[in-house]
Enzyme design. Sequence first.
Site, PDB file in Angstrom:
ATOM      1  N   GLU A 140       4.684 -14.992  -1.168  1.00 27.19           N
ATOM      2  CA  GLU A 140       4.253 -15.479   0.146  1.00 27.19           C
ATOM      3  C   GLU A 140       2.748 -15.631   0.119  1.00 27.19           C
ATOM      4  O   GLU A 140       2.032 -14.786  -0.422  1.00 27.19           O
ATOM      5  CB  GLU A 140       4.598 -14.484   1.275  1.00 27.19           C
ATOM      6  CG  GLU A 140       6.054 -14.446   1.638  1.00 27.19           C
ATOM      7  CD  GLU A 140       6.384 -13.407   2.708  1.00 27.19           C
ATOM      8  OE1 GLU A 140       5.506 -13.075   3.537  1.00 27.19           O
ATOM      9  OE2 GLU A 140       7.522 -12.926   2.712  1.00 27.19           O
ATOM     10  N   ASN A 199       3.127 -10.671  -1.977  1.00 20.02           N
ATOM     11  CA  ASN A 199       2.809 -11.420  -0.770  1.00 20.02           C
ATOM     12  C   ASN A 199       1.340 -11.174  -0.499  1.00 20.02           C
ATOM     13  O   ASN A 199       0.921 -10.040  -0.266  1.00 20.02           O
ATOM     14  CB  ASN A 199       3.649 -10.940   0.407  1.00 20.02           C
ATOM     15  CG  ASN A 199       5.127 -11.280   0.241  1.00 20.02           C
ATOM     16  OD1 ASN A 199       5.495 -12.027  -0.675  1.00 20.02           O
ATOM     17  ND2 ASN A 199       5.956 -10.749   1.112  1.00 20.02           N
ATOM     18  N   GLU A 223       8.411  -6.432   0.840  1.00 21.63           N
ATOM     19  CA  GLU A 223       7.357  -5.621   1.465  1.00 21.63           C
ATOM     20  C   GLU A 223       7.823  -4.274   2.001  1.00 21.63           C
ATOM     21  O   GLU A 223       7.692  -4.000   3.204  1.00 21.63           O
ATOM     22  CB  GLU A 223       6.698  -6.402   2.614  1.00 21.63           C
ATOM     23  CG  GLU A 223       6.044  -7.692   2.206  1.00 21.63           C
ATOM     24  CD  GLU A 223       5.109  -8.248   3.281  1.00 21.63           C
ATOM     25  OE1 GLU A 223       5.011  -7.655   4.369  1.00 21.63           O
ATOM     26  OE2 GLU A 223       4.459  -9.265   3.020  1.00 21.63           O
ATOM     27  N   TYR A 270      -2.006 -12.516   1.714  1.00 22.89           N
ATOM     28  CA  TYR A 270      -2.498 -13.349   2.808  1.00 22.89           C
ATOM     29  C   TYR A 270      -4.011 -13.292   2.953  1.00 22.89           C
ATOM     30  O   TYR A 270      -4.646 -14.289   3.215  1.00 22.89           O
ATOM     31  CB  TYR A 270      -1.859 -12.899   4.131  1.00 22.89           C
ATOM     32  CG  TYR A 270      -0.410 -13.305   4.263  1.00 22.89           C
ATOM     33  CD1 TYR A 270      -0.055 -14.522   4.827  1.00 22.89           C
ATOM     34  CD2 TYR A 270       0.615 -12.474   3.805  1.00 22.89           C
ATOM     35  CE1 TYR A 270       1.270 -14.912   4.946  1.00 22.89           C
ATOM     36  CE2 TYR A 270       1.949 -12.862   3.922  1.00 22.89           C
ATOM     37  CZ  TYR A 270       2.267 -14.085   4.493  1.00 22.89           C
ATOM     38  OH  TYR A 270       3.571 -14.470   4.596  1.00 22.89           O
TER      39      TYR A 270
HETATM   40  C1  PNW Z   1       4.919 -10.807   5.936  1.00 27.52           C
HETATM   41  N1  PNW Z   1      -0.496  -7.683   7.636  1.00 27.52           N
HETATM   42  O1  PNW Z   1       4.588  -9.767   6.800  1.00 27.52           O
HETATM   43  C2  PNW Z   1       6.440 -10.939   5.957  1.00 27.52           C
HETATM   44  O2  PNW Z   1       7.038 -10.831   4.695  1.00 27.52           O
HETATM   45  C3  PNW Z   1       6.934 -12.146   6.685  1.00 27.52           C
HETATM   46  O3  PNW Z   1       8.255 -11.939   7.101  1.00 27.52           O
HETATM   47  C4  PNW Z   1       5.979 -12.479   7.822  1.00 27.52           C
HETATM   48  O4  PNW Z   1       6.460 -13.480   8.657  1.00 27.52           O
HETATM   49  C5  PNW Z   1       4.668 -12.905   7.181  1.00 27.52           C
HETATM   50  O5  PNW Z   1       4.182 -11.928   6.281  1.00 27.52           O
HETATM   51  C6  PNW Z   1       3.567 -13.255   8.163  1.00 27.52           C
HETATM   52  O6  PNW Z   1       3.230 -12.130   8.942  1.00 27.52           O
HETATM   53  C7  PNW Z   1       3.284  -9.337   6.969  1.00 27.52           C
HETATM   54  O7  PNW Z   1      -0.736  -7.176   8.768  1.00 27.52           O
HETATM   55  C8  PNW Z   1       2.933  -8.845   8.204  1.00 27.52           C
HETATM   56  O8  PNW Z   1      -1.377  -7.675   6.738  1.00 27.52           O
HETATM   57  C9  PNW Z   1       1.688  -8.303   8.421  1.00 27.52           C
HETATM   58  C10 PNW Z   1       0.768  -8.247   7.382  1.00 27.52           C
HETATM   59  C11 PNW Z   1       1.098  -8.763   6.139  1.00 27.52           C
HETATM   60  C12 PNW Z   1       2.357  -9.305   5.937  1.00 27.52           C
END
Ligand code: PNW
Length: 473
Positions: free
Chosen positions: A382, A312, A170, A314
């Site tokens: 992820e 990744n 990322e 989410y």
């Molecule tokens: C990722 N957002 O970070 C990272 O790769 C991990 O280390 C982290 O623990 C995980 O996601 C969960 O947060 C992100 O704000 C942090 O959209 C923030 C975002 C997305 C990914």
Amino acid sequence: MVVFSAYVFPKDFIFGAATASFQIEGAWNESGKSESCWDHITHFTDKIDDHSNGDIACDSYHKLDEDIKALKELGVDSYRFSISWPRILPDGFSNNVNPDGIRYYNELIDKLLANNITPLVTIYHWDHPQSLQLLGGWTNPRMVEYFADYARVAFEHFGDRVKQWATFNEPEKFCRDTIWGEGLSLGSVALDAVAPYLCAHTILRAHAKAYHIYKNEFSKQNGKLGIVLNLTWYEPLTNTTKDIDASNRKLEFEFGIYAHPIFTKDGDFPKVVKERVANLSKLQSFTKSRLPEFTEEDINEIRDTADFLGINHYTTSLISDASDEIDLFTPSTFNDIAVNYTIDPSWPASEIFWLYDVPWGLYKALMYVKNYTNNHPVYITENGFCEEAIDDQGRVHYYQGYLQSLSNAISDGTNIVGHYAWSLLDNFEWYRGYTKKFGLYYVNFTDPSRPRTARSSAKWLKNFIHDVKSNNL
Ligand code: PNW
């Protein structure tokens, strides 16, 4: 292809779980490891919500057997973890290799393989040596060489057994805020409007350099090397041209800024990124664009340097155009992008402010990636949900929906080769400290032995993987 209930996965599809060194290892100053930039932030600033640090974390440095036990119990094919740069190169440079760092990762890799779990190793997941931060971190162009030397050490010591490498995790995220603090405004032109682009320029050249080293010097190892990019899905809030353009622009500034140079035949930064930053920089009386230019040589060196793309993913946001609201004379990446975010209140919320359960967003993101990369092989490196309860029905619901969406995207022709749950364990969640939980396994951080306990989602995922595999036999 085998159809199981409504789910479809290719026979050799990889299921995995992921972590990162700083978030789980602890042992921050043991056996020759030096201070990382994250040790520094946690020890010397008050930016972490619960004022915690990674000194002990999950203590995975001393508990790798317990991590492997959890992976084994889940029945995953693969484990994605990262190497701590200051643990193997305490000075930052490759002239001084810490034998105990090498020993630790050797042991981890050997034990994984002995249990039939293949490693996917992230070379850099945000924790570079603080000594290199003092030299400017990723805004220092010399980091290209330091990183390439570090990657070479990793290939030399671990490449006989590691066949899947990711250079960076990322970069868009850490170039924007991980070292400097977070938030849309960090309070200086240098950090808000310049650093993220200097960092991107350095990272892309460092990634390419590591790729060429791997292909030229380690071709016998016969492994694959890629990069991990964050990709939230950005859906236009309305079907007006302005909002559609705004969501495209947001995708190009977040994902395209890294994917375009590597995965498209044109190479270079996306057109909309170059044009907007150049035009605004001019308006703001800079003598040249805040976005550094690549030379022709850089462009050729960076193009086509990934055997796979890791994404990744989410969640999803709704995007609207903010062009009318911004002050064009204030330099900031926020103004360069000029969008507003919102969500649909019907989406199930997680326990972290930015994460909602929106499974169709994954499908759209995967279709977008298929187009963007001309159907390059993709790992979802992820994917996960934030919920504390041991009986974490919200996370179970999330994985049910997201794995369904993934399966639909595979049926519809996307080239997705694996899925890694984030995370194997509750861990140090950066600026949120230990207040937010992403683990399939709950970790009791008040108990010195850091016991791990399977959540309902771990049991659900275990059964899911088992069912998919037994139907694939
Ligand atoms: C990722 N957002 O970070 C990272 O790769 C991990 O280390 C982290 O623990 C995980 O996601 C969960 O947060 C992100 O704000 C942090 O959209 C923030 C975002 C997305 C990914």
